[in-house]
Design a protein around this motif. Structure first.
Motif, short mmCIF file in Angstrom:
data_model
loop_
_atom_site.label_atom_id
_atom_site.label_comp_id
_atom_site.label_asym_id
_atom_site.label_seq_id
_atom_site.Cartn_x
_atom_site.Cartn_y
_atom_site.Cartn_z
N GLY A 110 48.25 35.39 -17.60
CA GLY A 110 48.85 34.06 -17.59
C GLY A 110 49.37 33.63 -18.95
O GLY A 110 49.67 32.46 -19.15
N GLN A 111 49.50 34.56 -19.88
CA GLN A 111 49.95 34.25 -21.24
C GLN A 111 51.47 34.39 -21.33
O GLN A 111 52.01 35.19 -22.09
CB GLN A 111 49.23 35.16 -22.24
CG GLN A 111 47.74 34.94 -22.25
CD GLN A 111 47.00 35.90 -23.16
OE1 GLN A 111 47.48 36.96 -23.52
NE2 GLN A 111 45.78 35.52 -23.54
N PHE A 112 52.17 33.55 -20.58
CA PHE A 112 53.62 33.64 -20.47
C PHE A 112 54.33 33.27 -21.78
O PHE A 112 55.25 33.96 -22.20
CB PHE A 112 54.13 32.74 -19.33
CG PHE A 112 53.59 33.15 -18.00
CD1 PHE A 112 54.09 34.25 -17.34
CD2 PHE A 112 52.55 32.44 -17.41
CE1 PHE A 112 53.58 34.65 -16.11
CE2 PHE A 112 52.03 32.83 -16.19
CZ PHE A 112 52.55 33.93 -15.53
N ILE A 113 53.89 32.20 -22.42
CA ILE A 113 54.53 31.78 -23.67
C ILE A 113 54.28 32.81 -24.77
O ILE A 113 55.19 33.18 -25.51
CB ILE A 113 54.02 30.38 -24.11
CG1 ILE A 113 54.33 29.34 -23.02
CG2 ILE A 113 54.63 29.98 -25.45
CD1 ILE A 113 55.78 29.20 -22.64
N GLU A 114 53.06 33.31 -24.84
CA GLU A 114 52.73 34.34 -25.83
C GLU A 114 53.61 35.58 -25.64
O GLU A 114 54.11 36.16 -26.61
CB GLU A 114 51.25 34.72 -25.76
CG GLU A 114 50.30 33.60 -26.12
CD GLU A 114 49.94 32.68 -24.96
OE1 GLU A 114 50.65 32.65 -23.92
OE2 GLU A 114 48.92 31.96 -25.08
N ALA A 115 53.80 35.97 -24.38
CA ALA A 115 54.64 37.14 -24.08
C ALA A 115 56.08 36.89 -24.51
O ALA A 115 56.73 37.77 -25.10
CB ALA A 115 54.57 37.46 -22.59
N GLN A 116 56.59 35.69 -24.23
CA GLN A 116 57.97 35.38 -24.61
C GLN A 116 58.12 35.33 -26.13
O GLN A 116 59.09 35.84 -26.67
CB GLN A 116 58.40 34.06 -23.99
CG GLN A 116 58.62 34.16 -22.50
CD GLN A 116 59.07 32.84 -21.88
OE1 GLN A 116 58.73 31.76 -22.36
NE2 GLN A 116 59.85 32.95 -20.84
#
Length: 119
Positions: free
Chosen positions: A21-27
Motif C-alpha cells: 500500500g506504499q503507493f506514494i513511496e513507489a511513485q
C-alpha cells in the motif's frame, strides 16, 4: 547488468511497495520528473509532482487498504508489463476492486510513461 535486468529488479521492488500500500513511496522512487501517466483512454497526466498530488487526492478517500497483487510480469527491452488487482474500502464504505494491466516504459531506472488498462 543489462538494462532489462535492471528493469526487472526495479519492477520487483516497485511491486513490493505497491503490495504494502506504499503507493506514494513507489511513485517518489520510480517515476521520472517528466513522466506521463494515462488511465485507460483519459487525457495523460504530466509530471511527477502532478501525478503524486493527484494520487494523494485519490488516497485521501481510502478508508481501508485491502490488497494490491501483481501477476504475469514481463519485461521486453525498456518496457515492463503486469496485471494488477487493487482492492480497498473507501471512507464512505464503498468496496472497490480494480483489475488492470499496467505498461511502463523505463529510462535510466525511472518510469517515463505509465498506462493503465482497466477491466
Amino acid at each position: 547488468m543489462s538494462q532489462q535486468s535492471n528493469i526487472e529488479e526495479n519492477l520487483k521492488d516497485l511491486l513490493s511497495l505497491l503490495s504494502k500500500g506504499q503507493f506514494i513511496e513507489a511513485q517518489e522512487k520510480y517515476l521520472s520528473d517528466d513522466v506521463t501517466l494515462t488511465e485507460g483512454n483519459d487525457t495523460p497526466k504530466a509530471g511527477k509532482a502532478n501525478v503524486i498530488a493527484q494520487e494523494k487526492e485519490v488516497l485521501s478517500g481510502v478508508g481501508e487498504f485491502i490488497r494490491y497483487e501483481a501477476s504475469n510480469t514481463a519485461v521486453n527491452g525498456n518496457v515492463s508489463f503486469y496485471e494488477g488487482v487493487m482492492e480497498y474500502i473507501q471512507k464512505d464504505g464503498v468496496h472497490v476492486k480494480v483489475e488492470q494491466t499496467v505498461v511502463d516504459k523505463w529510462e535510466n531506472g525511472k518510469i517515463v510513461s505509465e498506462r493503465f488498462y482497466h477491466a
